[in-house]
Design a protein around this motif. Sequence first.
Motif, PDB file in Angstrom:
ATOM      1  N   ALA A  11      22.997  -7.513  -6.815  1.00  0.00           N
ATOM      2  CA  ALA A  11      23.769  -7.579  -5.570  1.00  0.00           C
ATOM      3  C   ALA A  11      22.949  -8.165  -4.431  1.00  0.00           C
ATOM      4  CB  ALA A  11      24.265  -6.187  -5.189  1.00  0.00           C
ATOM      5  N   ARG A  12      21.692  -8.514  -4.729  1.00  0.00           N
ATOM      6  CA  ARG A  12      20.753  -9.074  -3.742  1.00  0.00           C
ATOM      7  C   ARG A  12      20.444  -8.088  -2.620  1.00  0.00           C
ATOM      8  NH1 ARG A  12      20.541 -14.530  -4.457  1.00  0.00           N
ATOM      9  NH2 ARG A  12      18.452 -14.293  -3.574  1.00  0.00           N
ATOM     10  N   GLN A  13      20.614  -6.781  -2.912  1.00  0.00           N
ATOM     11  CA  GLN A  13      20.165  -5.764  -1.971  1.00  0.00           C
ATOM     12  C   GLN A  13      18.655  -5.595  -2.032  1.00  0.00           C
ATOM     13  OE1 GLN A  13      23.120  -2.623  -3.437  1.00  0.00           O
ATOM     14  NE2 GLN A  13      22.903  -2.086  -1.280  1.00  0.00           N
ATOM     15  N   LEU A  14      18.108  -5.930  -3.185  1.00  0.00           N
ATOM     16  CA  LEU A  14      16.670  -5.853  -3.422  1.00  0.00           C
ATOM     17  C   LEU A  14      16.212  -7.159  -4.035  1.00  0.00           C
ATOM     18  CD1 LEU A  14      16.046  -2.368  -5.118  1.00  0.00           C
ATOM     19  CD2 LEU A  14      15.277  -3.099  -2.866  1.00  0.00           C
ATOM     20  N   SER A  15      15.017  -7.585  -3.671  1.00  0.00           N
ATOM     21  CA  SER A  15      14.419  -8.726  -4.351  1.00  0.00           C
ATOM     22  C   SER A  15      13.561  -8.221  -5.496  1.00  0.00           C
ATOM     23  CB  SER A  15      13.567  -9.552  -3.387  1.00  0.00           C
ATOM     24  OG  SER A  15      12.397  -8.834  -3.014  1.00  0.00           O
ATOM     25  N   CYS A  16      13.356  -9.059  -6.472  1.00  0.00           N
ATOM     26  CA  CYS A  16      12.486  -8.691  -7.586  1.00  0.00           C
ATOM     27  C   CYS A  16      11.048  -8.486  -7.110  1.00  0.00           C
ATOM     28  CB  CYS A  16      12.538  -9.767  -8.668  1.00  0.00           C
ATOM     29  SG  CYS A  16      14.192 -10.005  -9.371  1.00  0.00           S
ATOM     30  N   ARG A  17      10.658  -9.235  -6.089  1.00  0.00           N
ATOM     31  CA  ARG A  17       9.320  -9.048  -5.515  1.00  0.00           C
ATOM     32  C   ARG A  17       9.188  -7.657  -4.903  1.00  0.00           C
ATOM     33  NH1 ARG A  17       4.582 -11.033  -2.701  1.00  0.00           N
ATOM     34  NH2 ARG A  17       4.524 -12.888  -4.004  1.00  0.00           N
ATOM     35  N   GLU A  18      10.210  -7.205  -4.181  1.00  0.00           N
ATOM     36  CA  GLU A  18      10.151  -5.869  -3.589  1.00  0.00           C
ATOM     37  C   GLU A  18      10.030  -4.794  -4.666  1.00  0.00           C
ATOM     38  OE1 GLU A  18      12.747  -5.995   0.499  1.00  0.00           O
ATOM     39  OE2 GLU A  18      13.836  -6.308  -1.392  1.00  0.00           O
ATOM     40  N   VAL A  19      10.772  -4.979  -5.739  1.00  0.00           N
ATOM     41  CA  VAL A  19      10.724  -4.012  -6.840  1.00  0.00           C
ATOM     42  C   VAL A  19       9.335  -4.001  -7.465  1.00  0.00           C
ATOM     43  CG1 VAL A  19      11.613  -3.483  -9.138  1.00  0.00           C
ATOM     44  CG2 VAL A  19      13.184  -4.166  -7.310  1.00  0.00           C
ATOM     45  N   MET A  20       8.780  -5.185  -7.700  1.00  0.00           N
ATOM     46  CA  MET A  20       7.456  -5.258  -8.304  1.00  0.00           C
ATOM     47  C   MET A  20       6.402  -4.666  -7.365  1.00  0.00           C
ATOM     48  SD  MET A  20       5.739  -5.983 -10.999  1.00  0.00           S
ATOM     49  CE  MET A  20       6.835  -7.037 -11.973  1.00  0.00           C
ATOM     50  N   GLN A  21       6.503  -4.955  -6.092  1.00  0.00           N
ATOM     51  CA  GLN A  21       5.542  -4.391  -5.142  1.00  0.00           C
ATOM     52  C   GLN A  21       5.595  -2.870  -5.126  1.00  0.00           C
ATOM     53  OE1 GLN A  21       6.866  -6.590  -1.655  1.00  0.00           O
ATOM     54  NE2 GLN A  21       4.978  -7.799  -1.619  1.00  0.00           N
ATOM     55  N   ALA A  22       6.798  -2.314  -5.112  1.00  0.00           N
ATOM     56  CA  ALA A  22       6.944  -0.855  -5.104  1.00  0.00           C
ATOM     57  C   ALA A  22       6.400  -0.246  -6.393  1.00  0.00           C
ATOM     58  CB  ALA A  22       8.408  -0.478  -4.915  1.00  0.00           C
ATOM     59  N   THR A  23       6.658  -0.921  -7.515  1.00  0.00           N
ATOM     60  CA  THR A  23       6.171  -0.424  -8.805  1.00  0.00           C
ATOM     61  C   THR A  23       4.654  -0.440  -8.856  1.00  0.00           C
ATOM     62  OG1 THR A  23       8.168  -1.145  -9.963  1.00  0.00           O
ATOM     63  CG2 THR A  23       6.180  -0.833 -11.300  1.00  0.00           C
ATOM     64  N   LEU A  24       4.057  -1.558  -8.451  1.00  0.00           N
ATOM     65  CA  LEU A  24       2.599  -1.666  -8.509  1.00  0.00           C
ATOM     66  C   LEU A  24       1.938  -0.679  -7.554  1.00  0.00           C
ATOM     67  CD1 LEU A  24       2.204  -5.541  -8.799  1.00  0.00           C
ATOM     68  CD2 LEU A  24       1.843  -3.826 -10.590  1.00  0.00           C
ATOM     69  N   GLN A  25       2.547  -0.469  -6.393  1.00  0.00           N
ATOM     70  CA  GLN A  25       1.994   0.508  -5.447  1.00  0.00           C
ATOM     71  C   GLN A  25       1.948   1.898  -6.079  1.00  0.00           C
ATOM     72  OE1 GLN A  25       4.371   1.195  -1.915  1.00  0.00           O
ATOM     73  NE2 GLN A  25       2.587   1.796  -0.727  1.00  0.00           N
ATOM     74  N   ARG A  26       3.028   2.269  -6.762  1.00  0.00           N
ATOM     75  CA  ARG A  26       3.070   3.587  -7.402  1.00  0.00           C
ATOM     76  C   ARG A  26       2.112   3.656  -8.595  1.00  0.00           C
ATOM     77  NH1 ARG A  26       6.215   7.870  -6.607  1.00  0.00           N
ATOM     78  NH2 ARG A  26       6.526   9.355  -8.314  1.00  0.00           N
ATOM     79  N   VAL A  27       2.052   2.587  -9.373  1.00  0.00           N
ATOM     80  CA  VAL A  27       1.130   2.551 -10.505  1.00  0.00           C
ATOM     81  C   VAL A  27      -0.309   2.716 -10.027  1.00  0.00           C
ATOM     82  CG1 VAL A  27       0.164   1.067 -12.315  1.00  0.00           C
ATOM     83  CG2 VAL A  27       2.639   1.246 -12.042  1.00  0.00           C
ATOM     84  N   HIS A  28      -0.685   1.992  -8.982  1.00  0.00           N
ATOM     85  CA  HIS A  28      -2.058   2.077  -8.498  1.00  0.00           C
ATOM     86  C   HIS A  28      -2.366   3.457  -7.923  1.00  0.00           C
ATOM     87  CE1 HIS A  28      -2.736  -2.013  -9.450  1.00  0.00           C
ATOM     88  NE2 HIS A  28      -2.045  -2.544  -8.454  1.00  0.00           N
ATOM     89  N   ARG A  29      -1.346   4.156  -7.435  1.00  0.00           N
ATOM     90  CA  ARG A  29      -1.567   5.486  -6.867  1.00  0.00           C
ATOM     91  C   ARG A  29      -1.650   6.565  -7.935  1.00  0.00           C
ATOM     92  NH1 ARG A  29       1.738   9.661  -4.523  1.00  0.00           N
ATOM     93  NH2 ARG A  29       3.647   8.453  -4.832  1.00  0.00           N
ATOM     94  N   LEU A  30      -0.784   6.499  -8.944  1.00  0.00           N
ATOM     95  CA  LEU A  30      -0.683   7.592  -9.905  1.00  0.00           C
ATOM     96  C   LEU A  30      -1.343   7.314 -11.255  1.00  0.00           C
ATOM     97  CD1 LEU A  30       2.993   8.834  -9.363  1.00  0.00           C
ATOM     98  CD2 LEU A  30       0.880   9.769  -8.419  1.00  0.00           C
ATOM     99  N   ASN A  31      -1.401   6.054 -11.659  1.00  0.00           N
ATOM    100  CA  ASN A  31      -1.879   5.759 -13.007  1.00  0.00           C
ATOM    101  C   ASN A  31      -3.355   6.075 -13.239  1.00  0.00           C
ATOM    102  OD1 ASN A  31      -0.972   4.706 -15.654  1.00  0.00           O
ATOM    103  ND2 ASN A  31      -2.562   3.167 -15.278  1.00  0.00           N
ATOM    104  N   PRO A  32      -4.232   5.981 -12.227  1.00  0.00           N
ATOM    105  CA  PRO A  32      -5.617   6.360 -12.507  1.00  0.00           C
ATOM    106  C   PRO A  32      -5.745   7.787 -13.041  1.00  0.00           C
ATOM    107  CG  PRO A  32      -5.517   5.127 -10.469  1.00  0.00           C
ATOM    108  CD  PRO A  32      -4.089   5.374 -10.884  1.00  0.00           C
ATOM    109  N   ALA A  33      -4.860   8.691 -12.616  1.00  0.00           N
ATOM    110  CA  ALA A  33      -4.904  10.068 -13.108  1.00  0.00           C
ATOM    111  C   ALA A  33      -4.066  10.236 -14.369  1.00  0.00           C
ATOM    112  CB  ALA A  33      -4.404  11.029 -12.026  1.00  0.00           C
TER     113      ALA A  33
END
Length: 487
Positions: free
Chosen positions: A21-43
């Motif tokens: 629906a173009r409410q979100l860009s794929c870049r925004e989704v990837m940025q949000a995913t990577l931010q969460r991965v970098h925060r939680l994945n080390p543990a």
Amino acid sequence: MHLPSDLTDLDADELSRAIHARQLSCREVMQATLQRVHRLNPASNAIVNLAPDDALLRQADRCDAELAGGKSRGWMHGMPQAIKDTGQASGFATTYGCTLLKDAVATHDSTMVTRMKAAGCIVIGKTNMPEFGLGSHTFNTLFGATPNAWDPSVSAGGSSGGAAVAVAQRLLPVADGSDFMGSLRNPAAWNHIFGMRPSQGRVPFWPAADVWVNQLGTEGPMARTVRDLGTLLSIQCGQDLRSPLSIATPLGTLDLPADTQPLRGLRIGWLGDLQGHLAMEDGLIATCEDALRRFASEGAVVDTLAPPFDAQAVWRAWLIWRRAIVAPRVAALLGRPGARKAIKPEALWEHDQAQGTTLMDFMHASEVRSSFYQSLLGAFERVDVLALPVTQTWPFPLEQRWPEVIAGRSMDTYHRWMECSIYATFAGLPAISLPAGFHPNGRWPAGLQLIGRPQCDAALLRVAAAYEITAADLLRLRPAATQGMLA
């Protein structure tokens, strides 16, 4: 659609609709995913061999450009996905959690990965697993252990443990995995998500050295909702002529219910602990029976069923089949220098035990398996689905290799504590792990396992979707993320 402040809170179907629906860009989704991965994945150590951020963002930008030009690849367009480390994903190492394979970079995609990429996913890395996928506890000497999403002091299960934790912690919207001895179901149960082992042949495995005998393991989906689970399965499945035992009949329209109507009159055969055959920790049977009461409250008929087979004979036949399949994989690496020191003892045990197995042993085990299958067909004349616990223990300490004792009973192999998972596998039947409840401490999830009729994957998903409605209060619970660790 109202978008949450944290885009990773969206389930996969919501994410797909928002992107299209173009409410979100794929870049925004990837940025949000990577931010969460970098925060939680080390543990959590759920995702391994993560690709560089800039390369993933460039792929997301290409997906956005395609949508701007009116082209969508499919439901997973621009969706981040990490592949279980048994799957071939071009450019990523397929290590099976083994140090001997740390540099085994895939040059081609497996069938399942090809299909998910064709539907639009962006592969960001791999998900962690036990070495060779053996044992339902995700640890290896190459990447280390993956702790449970709800309590980092205990096991996440396995072998799709990294995938389950990634989904539970919202590092991924959905995940793929594989199931040999409960490897999609066990970690799903211990991380409070849905996991499905499809019918044998529903999701063809390729490339494979053997396409005739090696059919106990199968790939499949994991998700936080049944709709996401079914949609991912519909992408993964379909006949592949390179896999001659793959199913030609389509999965069919999922047509998931909006109410609990599929539960009315549903006949459930409750196997429990197989009349004491399965060692079971306190509380698991009661938790599963609480989940069954949800079915009964909507009109399902739950009857306790005596096991229609000789459970000990089935176990002995299972051991023969398992050794026959696992041993060649281990043998292929034993010629390498230092291999016996590098390979986990459980894998070496499987290999060494197989050395005395004869063709006559295998054929007898195949006859037992055939008889077992026929006995389940007979049970399905009386019931619509079979039910039993997904696991025989609650999640155990992370530093423990495997439970040696359950309820005072010694386990005679490293995987005897996973025996309840073998029945769907050995019969080639579809099975799904449903979140059933928690240990009294509130930190350890448990799952109820439903086994469906041959190739009735879609019907099993409809039952699961109706249960999802009755269990909405339970499914709203989620692990709390605090300072990169889970409380």
